[in-house]
Motif scaffolding. Structure first.
Motif, short mmCIF file in Angstrom:
data_model
loop_
_atom_site.label_atom_id
_atom_site.label_comp_id
_atom_site.label_asym_id
_atom_site.label_seq_id
_atom_site.Cartn_x
_atom_site.Cartn_y
_atom_site.Cartn_z
N UNK A 6 31.49 -10.83 -2.68
CA UNK A 6 30.72 -9.62 -2.39
C UNK A 6 32.10 -8.63 -2.15
N UNK A 7 32.76 -8.96 -0.81
CA UNK A 7 33.67 -7.97 -0.48
C UNK A 7 34.86 -7.87 -1.60
N UNK A 8 35.14 -8.97 -1.98
CA UNK A 8 36.35 -8.90 -3.06
C UNK A 8 36.07 -8.22 -4.21
N UNK A 9 34.91 -8.22 -4.70
CA UNK A 9 34.44 -7.57 -6.00
C UNK A 9 34.83 -5.95 -5.73
N UNK A 13 37.00 -3.41 -7.57
CA UNK A 13 36.66 -2.11 -8.23
C UNK A 13 37.05 -0.94 -7.67
N UNK A 14 37.22 -1.05 -6.20
CA UNK A 14 37.80 0.41 -5.82
C UNK A 14 39.20 0.62 -5.97
N UNK A 15 39.95 -0.42 -6.01
CA UNK A 15 41.22 -0.34 -6.38
C UNK A 15 41.43 0.19 -7.76
N UNK A 16 40.77 -0.31 -8.60
CA UNK A 16 40.88 0.02 -10.26
C UNK A 16 40.48 1.44 -10.24
N UNK A 17 39.73 1.98 -9.51
CA UNK A 17 39.17 3.33 -9.55
C UNK A 17 40.35 4.33 -9.02
N UNK A 18 40.76 4.08 -7.89
CA UNK A 18 41.62 4.74 -7.56
C UNK A 18 42.87 4.82 -8.28
#
Length: 644
Positions: A6-9, A13-18
């Motif tokens: 879960x933390x990895x996902x 996702x946050x990295x892709x959004x940034x």
């Protein structure tokens, strides 16, 4: 591992959004461009459409300069509508209507107010355009036809409608698009890619230069030139021969499937669908429900094939082993095939395959057809076997050629007869009319021509096509893929021998051309029409199919003339003349030419409802073409200059 999932996902996702936000805000400012749209004026640079040449490099379609008057409704200020309308020769009602239409499209985006002005129409307006704020002009090219024939091949150019704009984002209001013919089928190749310029405006709505120094501007890419397979000389000649007649002619090069001529009659001069009169002229042609000049009879008209279909009847009987070359059938001006049923024939005496073909003996082919069906215990199974043989010649299906219109024709099978005769048993006697092309079989002229190409090739054909070369492009592989029929090669030679003697001993002996070995087949198809609600027998359709020379054929042709009578009377002479014109580039049978050019069938067509205004217009065009005997402009590809 589960604790880390879960933390990895979340981190991914946050990295892709940034990354996406950084790209949109720092690297790509397309959305900024859209947000500043109110201060930006968009101008389109329309490329010249690709030129169209024939198979020999002769120029057929080029371009001419044209001007569209554009409007941005929100920018209209203090317009003297009377002066404006006077300059453009339009009514005030037209002015109001076009402005309202532009507002509906967009109050702040440019749209076409008045399209396709020529140089003389535009000249007076250009001098005073500064007085009409909110209006400007854009230059583009319209088609310029170097020939007055081939309208059904080329198609035409028209403005896109709103439904297409919604479907395809490339097109904007006022854009032009190809419709029908080559213009439609090769639209993306011919149109090129339009350029876009973004102009920055100040708070007073004045242009102050390119937005972002032209960072988002694109350059127009000119459309590609194409060469058609059409031979301009015989296309023109065929249209002349069909003056005052209705029907279709298709000529094909057997070894390649290239369409040499595609003629429909009546037709029209393609130049009448260019410019501001295009809509008026198109409406006139479209509403002609009598002669249907926009209806391509070469591709769309489905006719009973008549006696030319006997070629397939004989080939299938040979393949199925129910006859050989020496099988003899007695003809007594026809034959009785069931109690009280008699198929008439012009012949008499014993007939084998050879003289059965050149005498076109109904008794012979009716008998061998019934033997083919009777070979199997089950008539439904037998007719399906027969149907598959017929379809292997490209009949009863869309052929896959590169034009946007066509019909399947009809080749019946067991399902056909199950629907026709649900309550009683049918057999070979019921469907024997198929043997002579007068049953449930229907074919288009292009299918007839393709059938003859397959016979000329002794058992194979290539999908008919009209594109020969695309500058910077490649031809679809399906046009170089060989299609092999279900008939063994050995069975074609005796049939071809019979077709050769159609010209020497048979029904086309009066149509011989000295020095050219032509193989052909006459045909006459019954023709009925409803007149005032009554099914009425009209003059038969005249049909002729042929190929030449007998050895190493270079042209296969099908001619269909509506209400023309016997195949040897109207269609046959046309086929012989076109074959000689193509092979020799001249005519020695001037007697046939004179008779054919002077022959009019308009009195027969008048019985179907008279002549519409569209037909009268076409006849004037075609008569002037005939009287002028104009030659094709020999403009070679390497001498063509593009318009500025």
């Amino acid at each position: 591992m589960r604790k880390l999932l879960l933390p990895s996902l979340i981190i991914i996702a946050a990295s892709l959004l940034v990354i996406r936000i950084f790209y949109l805000q720092v690297i790509n400012d397309t959305f900024k461009l859209k947000s500043e749209n109110n201060a930006i004026k968009i101008k389109y640079d329309y490329p010249e459409r690709g030129y169209i040449f024939d198979r020999n490099g002769k120029l057929l379609v080029s371009n001419q300069a044209s001007y569209d008057i554009m409007v941005i409704p929100r920018e209209l200020k203090n317009i003297d509508t009377l002066e404006f309308c006077h300059l453009l020769n339009i009514t005030k009602e037209t002015y109001i209507k076009n402005i309202e239409k532009a507002k509906i499209y967009s109050p702040r985006l440019p749209s076409v107010f008045l399209a396709q002005l020529n140089k003389s129409e535009f000249a007076a307006f250009q001098e005073k355009i500064r007085k009409f704020e909110g209006f400007y002009f854009q230059k583009r090219s319209l088609r310029d036809y170097d020939v007055n024939f081939g309208a059904n091949i080329f198609g035409f150019i028209t403005q896109v409608n709103e439904r297409l704009i919604e479907k395809n984002p490339y097109y904007k209001s006022g854009d032009l698009i190809g419709r029908q013919g080559v213009e439609e089928n090769y639209e993306e190749i011919l149109r090129g890619i339009k350029g876009v310029k973004y102009i920055q405006k100040d708070k007073y709505n004045r242009e102050i230069g390119s937005y972002k120094e032209g960072k988002y501007d694109t350059i127009a890419v000119q459309g590609e030139d194409i060469n058609l397979t059409i031979d301009a000389e015989i296309q023109k000649y065929g249209e002349e021969l069909m003056i005052n007649k209705r029907g279709g002619i298709v000529a094909i090069e057997p070894k390649t499937g290239e369409i040499l001529a595609l003629i429909t009659a009546p037709s029209y001069d393609p130049s009448i669908l260019v410019g501001r009169q295009r809509s008026k002229n198109y409406t006139l042609l479209y509403r002609d429900s009598i002669a249907k000049p926009l209806y391509d009879r070469g591709l769309l008209a489905e006719y009973p094939p008549g006696s030319p279909f006997k070629i397939l009847t004989g080939l299938i009987a040979l393949q199925e082993g129910v006859i050989d070359e020496t099988t003899t059938v007695m003809c007594h001006h026809g034959f009785s095939y069931a109690r009280g049923r008699f198929m008439k024939c012009h012949g008499f005496g014993p007939h084998q395959l050879h003289n059965g073909i050149y005498n076109s003996c109904n008794a012979y082919f009716g008998t061998v057809y019934m033997r083919t069906i009777n070979k199997y215990k089950s008539p439904p199974y037998a007719v399906d076997v027969w149907s598959q043989h017929v379809k292997s010649f490209g009949l009863g299906q869309f052929m896959g050629y590169d034009l946007p219109t066509g019909k399947r024709g009809k080749v019946p099978d067991s399902k056909t007869y199950k629907k026709m005769y649900p309550d009683w048993r049918w057999d070979s006697k019921t469907i024997v009319s198929n043997a002579i092309g007068q049953g449930e079989v229907l074919m288009t002229p292009i299918q007839l021509a393709n059938m003859m190409a397959a016979v000329a090739n002794e058992g194979y054909y290539y999908t008919p096509h009209i594109i020969k070369k695309i500058k910077g492009g490649v031809i679809d592989k399906k046009f170089t893929t060989k299609h092999v029929t279900t008939i063994d090669k050995k069975y074609f030679k005796p049939v071809i021998s019979g077709l050769f003697d159609v010209y020497n001993l048979g029904t086309a002996s009066s149509l011989r051309v000295e020095g050219i070995d032509i193989c052909g087949k006459t045909g006459t198809a019954e023709n009925f029409a409803k007149i005032n609600g009554v099914r009425t027998k009209l003059e038969d359709h005249s049909i002729f199919v042929a190929f030449a020379p007998k050895d190493n054929p270079k042209i296969a042709i099908a001619v269909m003339v509506e209400n023309g009578g016997f195949g040897s009377t109207i269609a046959g002479p046309i086929a012989s003349l076109m074959i000689e014109k193509y092979l020799r580039h001249k005519i020695t049978r001037t007697d046939l030419e004179k008779r054919t050019l002077e022959r009019s069938l308009q009195d027969r067509y008048a019985k179907l409802g008279g002549l519409s205004e569209a037909v009268k217009m076409q006849l004037r065009i075609k008569d002037s073409l005939l009287k002028a005997k104009t030659t094709i402009p020999v403009v070679k590809k390497d001498t063509v200059k593009k318009i500025n």
